[in-house]
Design an enzyme around this catalytic site. Structure first.
Site, PDB file in Angstrom:
ATOM      1  N   ASN A 283      23.638 -51.185 -46.824  1.00  0.00           N
ATOM      2  CA  ASN A 283      24.520 -50.156 -47.363  1.00  0.00           C
ATOM      3  C   ASN A 283      25.963 -50.631 -47.210  1.00  0.00           C
ATOM      4  O   ASN A 283      26.224 -51.634 -46.521  1.00  0.00           O
ATOM      5  CB  ASN A 283      24.283 -48.819 -46.642  1.00  0.00           C
ATOM      6  CG  ASN A 283      24.497 -48.927 -45.151  1.00  0.00           C
ATOM      7  OD1 ASN A 283      25.617 -49.142 -44.685  1.00  0.00           O
ATOM      8  ND2 ASN A 283      23.416 -48.795 -44.375  1.00  0.00           N
TER       9      ASN A 283
ATOM     10  N   PRO B  50      12.354 -46.243 -37.783  1.00  0.00           N
ATOM     11  CA  PRO B  50      12.432 -45.275 -36.669  1.00  0.00           C
ATOM     12  C   PRO B  50      13.719 -44.461 -36.736  1.00  0.00           C
ATOM     13  O   PRO B  50      14.767 -44.962 -37.133  1.00  0.00           O
ATOM     14  CB  PRO B  50      12.420 -46.180 -35.430  1.00  0.00           C
ATOM     15  CG  PRO B  50      11.827 -47.470 -35.883  1.00  0.00           C
ATOM     16  CD  PRO B  50      12.233 -47.627 -37.309  1.00  0.00           C
TER      17      PRO B  50
ATOM     18  N   ILE C  51      16.370 -43.414 -34.781  1.00  0.00           N
ATOM     19  CA  ILE C  51      16.937 -43.757 -33.473  1.00  0.00           C
ATOM     20  C   ILE C  51      17.643 -42.576 -32.838  1.00  0.00           C
ATOM     21  O   ILE C  51      17.484 -42.288 -31.649  1.00  0.00           O
ATOM     22  CB  ILE C  51      17.913 -44.951 -33.605  1.00  0.00           C
ATOM     23  CG1 ILE C  51      17.186 -46.174 -34.180  1.00  0.00           C
ATOM     24  CG2 ILE C  51      18.529 -45.293 -32.248  1.00  0.00           C
ATOM     25  CD1 ILE C  51      18.113 -47.335 -34.506  1.00  0.00           C
ATOM     26  N   LEU C  52      18.432 -41.857 -33.618  1.00  0.00           N
ATOM     27  CA  LEU C  52      19.211 -40.746 -33.082  1.00  0.00           C
ATOM     28  C   LEU C  52      18.298 -39.654 -32.522  1.00  0.00           C
ATOM     29  O   LEU C  52      18.541 -39.106 -31.434  1.00  0.00           O
ATOM     30  CB  LEU C  52      20.127 -40.182 -34.158  1.00  0.00           C
ATOM     31  CG  LEU C  52      21.070 -39.060 -33.730  1.00  0.00           C
ATOM     32  CD1 LEU C  52      21.960 -39.489 -32.570  1.00  0.00           C
ATOM     33  CD2 LEU C  52      21.916 -38.607 -34.919  1.00  0.00           C
TER      34      LEU C  52
ATOM     35  N   LYS D  49      17.791 -32.232 -34.734  1.00  0.00           N
ATOM     36  CA  LYS D  49      17.703 -33.383 -33.823  1.00  0.00           C
ATOM     37  C   LYS D  49      18.188 -33.054 -32.414  1.00  0.00           C
ATOM     38  O   LYS D  49      18.225 -33.934 -31.553  1.00  0.00           O
ATOM     39  CB  LYS D  49      18.499 -34.561 -34.398  1.00  0.00           C
ATOM     40  CG  LYS D  49      17.948 -35.054 -35.734  1.00  0.00           C
ATOM     41  CD  LYS D  49      18.537 -36.390 -36.139  1.00  0.00           C
ATOM     42  CE  LYS D  49      17.933 -36.871 -37.457  1.00  0.00           C
ATOM     43  NZ  LYS D  49      18.398 -38.214 -37.836  1.00  0.00           N
TER      44      LYS D  49
END
Length: 391
Positions: free
Chosen positions: A206, A301, A303-304, A338
């Site tokens: 990106n 995955p 991660i956060l 999250k």
């Protein structure tokens, strides 16, 4: 961070004295007011007229000037908020460490008591036990020492002794003036993009430049934290007082993040982490065919989410959300989903990738604060708000 600050630049008798001219200008560009003191030896390398023309003020060169009754070392030390000695020779470092005041610079050092010294000398002189003991003594007295670089020296030798880069010295000055809101804390910051390879020469990534994450790492270090910066591929220089861990793929970033988070007080996820990777990574370059190429992608995955799930009492986790639509609503949903302490959200439609400025929102369960300005200014505000979450 140093706009309107009053800085005295002390220049001593090193061949690197010419770099002090560049440093003077760099400090001025940051908005600081700078006045200069030179030792007699420094005047032989760069004339006082040069510094007078750029600073706009007379240069302090004599301990007891015949031209004026003014006691310059007391008036200038009272005016200045910080003394920066750059370059600092072994001779001047020894004088400052032992309170010898026989030059304009060493007199100012004795009056001001502490500041920043930037050594520049032959590698053997720098590594000499006496010089190292003098530098250690200065640190114990409250002086900041900006370590010299390794490289080709004016004497022809190669080693550690070259004056630190101008931008590093400026960062040290910014560090000096930043309130130490995170003193004694350990902070982990992720930054930059990730890469997921299709074959040895192609990858999915990106346009993240890493500028925001690096600015946050710099601001956290300036606030007194011990900072670990986990960085994807960027062209950026490691900020002052920051430990950098380089990664490339999401899995590499995950491994580094989980390891660093164990000892961290704060985790700030500013990296643009890829959500997908190719299901298959080809070991050889895929040759062009007549038709198209279909890639099957699988999730990477989160991660956060994983880091937040491991959060212990007292730890703070801050995420970033780059959105195209419904910025605040989507960021708030991410905050609760999250289980984060805060989310920094912005719109990618405003051209934040690669830009030096940004507009963002710092969102917690209780408030939404708009932040706008250069990425360094916004980073300082993010660190300030994060420090409040810790308390």
């Amino acid at each position: 961070m140093i706009a309107k600050r009053k800085i005295v630049l002390g220049v001593t008798g090193s061949i690197a004295a010419y770099k002090a001219v560049e440093l003077l200008r760099a400090l001025q560009k940051k908005g600081a007011e700078v006045r200069v003191a030179q030792t007699p030896a420094a005047c032989r390398f760069v004339s006082s007229l040069t510094f007078e023309a750029i600073s706009g003020y007379p240069v302090y060169t004599e301990v007891v000037p015949e031209s004026s009754p003014e006691i310059r070392h007391t008036t200038l030390s009272s005016w200045g908020e910080l003394l920066v000695v750059a370059p600092a020779t072994a001779n001047t470092i020894a004088k400052i460490a032992h309170g010898i005041a026989d030059t304009s610079v060493s007199e100012l050092a004795l009056c001001m008591g502490k500041g920043i010294v930037c050594p520049a000398m032959n590698v053997k002189m720098f590594e000499n036990r006496v010089t190292q003991e003098n530098l250690q003594k200065l640190k114990e007295l409250g002086w900041e020492v900006v370590e010299p670089e390794e490289g080709y020296l004016a004497c022809g030798e190669v080693g550690k002794g070259r004056l630190a880069a101008t931008e590093e010295i400026v960062e040290a000055v910014e560090y000096w003036f930043t309130p130490k809101l995170l003193k004694g804390k350990k902070v982990v910051v992720t930054a930059g993009p990730t890469r997921e390879y299709i074959d040895p020469v192609r990858f999915i990534s990106n346009p993240s430049s890493g500028k925001m994450g690096y600015a946050v790492a710099k601001a956290a270090a300036a606030a007194g934290a011990e900072v670990t910066l986990i960085s994807g591929p960027t062209c950026l220089k490691t900020p002052y007082r920051v430990k950098r861990v380089e990664v490339e793929s999401v899995e590499e970033m995950r491994e580094a993040a989980l390891k660093a988070f164990k000892e961290a007080d704060v985790y700030i996820s500013a990296a643009a982490i890829g959500d997908y990777r190719p299901k298959e990574r080809h070991s050889s370059k895929i040759k062009k065919g007549k038709g198209g190429l279909i890639l099957e992608l699988v999730r990477t995955p989160d991660i956060l989410r994983e880091v937040a799930s491991l959060k212990r009492e007292g730890q703070v986790v801050v995420g970033f959300a780059a959105e195209t639509d419904n910025v605040i609503e989507n960021a708030r949903e991410k905050l609760f989903r999250k289980r984060l302490d805060a989310v920094v959200a912005n719109s990618v439609r405003s051209g934040v990738f690669g830009s030096d400025s940004t507009r963002a929102f710092f969102i917690t369960a209780k408030e939404c604060r708009e932040l706008q300005g250069s990425k360094e200014e916004v980073a300082l505000k993010i660190v300030e708000l994060t420090a409040k979450l810790l308390s």
